[in-house]
Design a protein around this motif. Structure first.
Motif, PDB file in Angstrom:
ATOM      1  N   LEU A  20     -74.739  19.444  14.614  1.00  0.00           N
ATOM      2  CA  LEU A  20     -74.619  19.085  16.023  1.00  0.00           C
ATOM      3  C   LEU A  20     -75.981  18.772  16.635  1.00  0.00           C
ATOM      4  O   LEU A  20     -76.119  17.829  17.416  1.00  0.00           O
ATOM      5  CB  LEU A  20     -73.952  20.224  16.802  1.00  0.00           C
ATOM      6  N   ASP A  21     -76.985  19.560  16.289  1.00  0.00           N
ATOM      7  CA  ASP A  21     -78.338  19.291  16.784  1.00  0.00           C
ATOM      8  C   ASP A  21     -78.821  17.923  16.323  1.00  0.00           C
ATOM      9  O   ASP A  21     -79.458  17.186  17.076  1.00  0.00           O
ATOM     10  CB  ASP A  21     -79.318  20.365  16.313  1.00  0.00           C
ATOM     11  N   ARG A  24     -76.971  15.254  18.378  1.00  0.00           N
ATOM     12  CA  ARG A  24     -77.440  15.205  19.769  1.00  0.00           C
ATOM     13  C   ARG A  24     -78.855  14.652  19.885  1.00  0.00           C
ATOM     14  O   ARG A  24     -79.194  13.997  20.862  1.00  0.00           O
ATOM     15  CB  ARG A  24     -77.358  16.592  20.387  1.00  0.00           C
ATOM     16  N   SER A  25     -79.694  14.930  18.881  1.00  0.00           N
ATOM     17  CA  SER A  25     -81.074  14.430  18.939  1.00  0.00           C
ATOM     18  C   SER A  25     -81.184  12.975  18.495  1.00  0.00           C
ATOM     19  O   SER A  25     -82.211  12.351  18.681  1.00  0.00           O
ATOM     20  CB  SER A  25     -81.980  15.304  18.064  1.00  0.00           C
ATOM     21  N   TYR A  38     -65.987  14.826  16.270  1.00  0.00           N
ATOM     22  CA  TYR A  38     -66.936  13.921  15.628  1.00  0.00           C
ATOM     23  C   TYR A  38     -66.355  13.393  14.317  1.00  0.00           C
ATOM     24  O   TYR A  38     -65.770  14.143  13.545  1.00  0.00           O
ATOM     25  CB  TYR A  38     -68.262  14.630  15.351  1.00  0.00           C
TER      26      TYR A  38
END
Length: 130
Positions: A20-21, A24-25, A38
């Motif tokens: 997830l990181d 998001r990044s 997703y």
């Protein structure tokens, strides 16, 4: 076939929060499906988090590579030397092109500068608008 976040985490041996990181990044792209989950493309997952195939264990040493004789490396060396030569030619052309555009920009800048002499205007000229 798109993977869910759970499936992707199991395949690459990472946690879901790590994935997830990454999403998001922006390190990994993953659109959401109709349900808001997703949908991770396996190729995108492998690009962002390279993982080994399941048939090879990570603790095994790499398989020995066949030795290359001197005769086999010579065509490769010639090809690499030719590639270097072509890249140097391309760099020289790019530098020449950059110099051309720089000179053109300087000439254009010179046209934009006001070259007129500044004469002080008298009070009468200012009142009459001249």
């Amino acid at each position: 076939m798109a993977l869910t976040l759970n499936q992707a985490a199991k395949i690459c041996s990472r946690s879901k929060s790590t994935l997830l990181d990454a999403i998001r990044s922006g390190r990994m792209s993953a659109p959401k499906d109709d349900r808001g989950r997703y949908a991770i493309d396996p190729a995108e997952l492998h690009r962002a988090f390279p993982f080994q195939s399941q048939d090879r264990l990570p603790d095994r040493s790499p398989e020995p590579q066949p030795t290359i004789s001197k005769n086999q490396t010579e065509p490769t060396d010639l090809a690499l030397k030719r590639e270097i030569e072509l890249l140097r030619e391309m760099l020289a052309k790019a530098e020449t092109n950059a110099d051309h555009w720089r000179a053109l920009a300087e000439r254009q800048q010179a046209f934009l500068e006001d070259k007129r002499l500044k004469e002080p205007r008298t009070l009468l000229q200012r009142l009459l608008g001249r």
